[in-house]
Write an enzyme that holds these catalytic residues in place. Sequence first.
Site, PDB file in Angstrom:
ATOM      1  N   ASP A 114       0.830  -1.205   0.000  1.00  0.00           N
ATOM      2  CA  ASP A 114       0.000   0.000   0.000  1.00  0.00           C
ATOM      3  C   ASP A 114       0.865   1.256   0.000  1.00  0.00           C
ATOM      4  OD1 ASP A 114       0.801   0.565   2.668  1.00  0.00           O
ATOM      5  OD2 ASP A 114      -0.813  -0.683   3.470  1.00  0.00           O
ATOM      6  N   LYS A 163      -4.345   2.949  -0.958  1.00  0.00           N
ATOM      7  CA  LYS A 163      -5.645   3.571  -0.706  1.00  0.00           C
ATOM      8  C   LYS A 163      -5.433   4.931  -0.063  1.00  0.00           C
ATOM      9  CE  LYS A 163      -7.316   0.096   1.750  1.00  0.00           C
ATOM     10  NZ  LYS A 163      -6.399  -1.034   1.551  1.00  0.00           N
ATOM     11  N   MET A 199      -5.167   8.408  10.679  1.00  0.00           N
ATOM     12  CA  MET A 199      -5.909   8.971   9.537  1.00  0.00           C
ATOM     13  C   MET A 199      -6.813  10.116   9.992  1.00  0.00           C
ATOM     14  SD  MET A 199      -6.858   5.271   7.844  1.00  0.00           S
ATOM     15  CE  MET A 199      -7.209   4.578   9.474  1.00  0.00           C
ATOM     16  N   ALA A 213       6.306   9.976   9.930  1.00  0.00           N
ATOM     17  CA  ALA A 213       7.134   9.687  11.094  1.00  0.00           C
ATOM     18  C   ALA A 213       8.244   8.684  10.782  1.00  0.00           C
ATOM     19  CB  ALA A 213       6.256   9.141  12.221  1.00  0.00           C
TER      20      ALA A 213
END
Length: 461
Positions: free
Chosen positions: A250, A272, A385, A414
């Site tokens: 991802d 995504k 998120m 991070a």
Amino acid sequence: MDYFPLFLDARSLNCLIVGAGEVAARKLELIMKTPATITVVAPWVCDTVKALAKSDKVTLIEREFIDSDLAHKDMVFIATDKPDVNQYIHDLGREQKVLVNVVDNPPLCQFITPSIVDRSPIIIAMSSGGVAPVLLRYLRQKLETVLPANLSRLGSFSEKFRDKVKQALDGVTARRYFWEDVLDGDIAEMVEKGQDEKADNAFEIALQAAAENKEVTGQVYLVGAGPGDPDLLTFRALRLMQKADVVVYDRLVSPQILELVRRDAEKIYVGKAMSNHTLPQDDINQLMVDEAKKGNRVVRLKGGDPFIFGRGGEEIQTLIEHGIEFQVVPGITAASGASSYAGIPLTHRDHAQSVVFATGHLRNGTIDLNWSALAHKNQTAVFYMGLTGLPIICEKLIEHGLPATTPIALVQQATTDDQRVLIGTLSDICAKQKEAQLKPPTLVIVGTVVNLNDELNWFQQ
């Protein structure tokens, strides 16, 4: 990559060395480890070269270089102490399509010699492109201590049985699985200990069993890639990434981590982002099932940890439904990585006796959370998120009892070189973010532990 790494077939290699001092001796000693034909031309010869030239594979010519010395040569090392001679031979060699190396003069080198760890037939070659020779020597020393001296036995053992395995097992995948099992198991240990007959017998039995069971079954490995820094990967994650036939990854997986995946693995991006899915989750689940049924080892590489807002549970349920074997490899979750690298401990006796993780984006697109449980003093709340819903998060936490002055931190990317930390309060962080324009992935940390950032911020200082 300024220099393309490759290994030359030295069995028919014609090499010329111009110069015969101690610098040339180092090149001569190195090339003599190969079956190459070697000619050394120099008017003066040091004692080291004289000793090495007693070998049948070395022809020593004690005179000045002449143009015909380059005839029928494939490679030339130039190691004289005369810059004009070095330049002349370099230019002549390039005209005649000979590989040229002017020792200790990178601009005049068509190729460079790497630092070598020799466990023949296993050879490991490394290069820094000439920019960090001390670092290269350090890395070589590390490898020399890590790699067993008898690794060469495994190389010779593999060579002995290579054709037999090729005849017994159809397909590259079946053969690779078999060899990996051999090298990971007891047979390899027998070889390393010099128990040759015992190893041969065990190998024959294992090969026969593999040949009789021709069906290759795939597996899926859900691997946590951590928050971004490749050094935070687990050993198990790295080992499985090196075994993968297919890697499904991802957008939170950093390019540096992808570089550690097996080179010839197929890499499939299924990233995504908010309202922008390359593949819907159901299609990702089915993709893993389909690839595993083909007999592939599938690594589902996820940023952070697969079981903390990584949909690992949903994906495993699909694998179970289809009877696909799987493993789960935990990773350092974003909350732990971001807080550590931002100097914000998630718990602290003077600030927070508990910590709670929440998602800032639910399945239906809302952030309708249990705000009463989240808005507690002496507790740290971490929102994954949460950047898009930041105004709602701040509003709801204040509405449910947290002071507007409660510290809050936004940590972008991070643990990487691009990490940014923005500090504020519930009342002013939205205005600060509007000016700073941090981008996902960004983690939101709420609580008085954020005040420790000034004192404990070790990474960015």
